[in-house]
Write an enzyme that holds these catalytic residues in place. Sequence first.
Site, mmCIF file in Angstrom:
data_model
loop_
_atom_site.group_PDB
_atom_site.id
_atom_site.type_symbol
_atom_site.label_atom_id
_atom_site.label_comp_id
_atom_site.label_asym_id
_atom_site.label_seq_id
_atom_site.Cartn_x
_atom_site.Cartn_y
_atom_site.Cartn_z
ATOM 1 N N HIS A 127 7.739 -3.207 -8.011
ATOM 2 C CA HIS A 127 7.122 -2.756 -9.170
ATOM 3 C C HIS A 127 8.004 -2.275 -10.498
ATOM 4 C CE1 HIS A 127 3.219 -3.481 -6.482
ATOM 5 N NE2 HIS A 127 3.743 -2.658 -5.940
ATOM 6 N N SER A 130 5.486 -5.468 -1.810
ATOM 7 C CA SER A 130 5.659 -3.850 -1.981
ATOM 8 C C SER A 130 5.885 -2.950 -0.953
ATOM 9 C CB SER A 130 4.081 -3.401 -2.568
ATOM 10 O OG SER A 130 3.896 -2.368 -3.145
ATOM 11 N N ALA A 131 5.217 -2.447 -0.294
ATOM 12 C CA ALA A 131 5.388 -1.478 0.814
ATOM 13 C C ALA A 131 6.237 -2.483 2.065
ATOM 14 C CB ALA A 131 4.182 -0.624 1.345
ATOM 15 N N GLU A 170 7.341 -7.005 -11.646
ATOM 16 C CA GLU A 170 5.956 -7.692 -11.206
ATOM 17 C C GLU A 170 6.107 -9.227 -11.182
ATOM 18 O OE1 GLU A 170 4.930 -5.512 -9.597
ATOM 19 O OE2 GLU A 170 3.018 -4.641 -10.435
ATOM 20 N N GLY A 203 1.024 -1.089 -0.002
ATOM 21 C CA GLY A 203 0.015 0.150 0.010
ATOM 22 C C GLY A 203 1.115 1.239 0.048
#
Length: 234
Positions: free
Chosen positions: A159, A122-123, A194, A89
């Site tokens: 990403h 991700s985060a 990805e 996020g």
Amino acid sequence: MNLLLLSNSSSDAGYLVHALDWIRPLVPAPAAGPAVFVPFAGVTRTWDAYEALVAQAMAPLGCELRSLHRAADARAELARAALVIVGGGNTFNLLHHVRRLGLLEPLRARVRDHGLPYLGWSAGANLACPTIRTTNDMPIIDPAGFDALGLVPWQINAHYTDAHPPGHRGETRRQRLAEFCQVNPDTPVLGLPEGTGLRIEGAAASLLGHADAYLFRGQSAPQALPPGRLELPV
């Protein structure tokens, strides 16, 4: 240490589906304790909804999930964990709440010194780095400093893509990471496309997935790293 750091969670196959086989070895036996979920990177998605999404995705692995946002004592809940899962996020929001709850040092100690398995995407992958300075996110909140867990000695850019749509005049991701490396020549950055992930087991690091990662360091051209064992310090 026992880490799995993913570039992304969603895919055409479904949420976390592409990574379930990678995640499976981290899932604790029921008697070992719960998997504790850290939902604080969620902003437009509520933490309740985020918990439900991840619980559903992890259900095929038989994983009992508890979200820290429901805990009366987040530090005590973390101390009982047999796996910590840090969702993606907004990285600034994630670090803000982890620091607000006084979890940064306890989480670092449990993962780095006591072998608590860590899954982040991700985060959540950014949080495992020395700082969050190579996130793609907007600084929507002040996290009171950029220092993160420092579980690995290099930065991650999740990403990662070098796409540059026709007519777009802004910098590419490669140019942005080159700026970071110009200012921080001694700090490598791994660009994770990805569908890829990093598996850290003790002193060994491996790239998972079917795409090359890219290593940025100083003023050198980015180096493509194929899937498999990585010759990187851990």
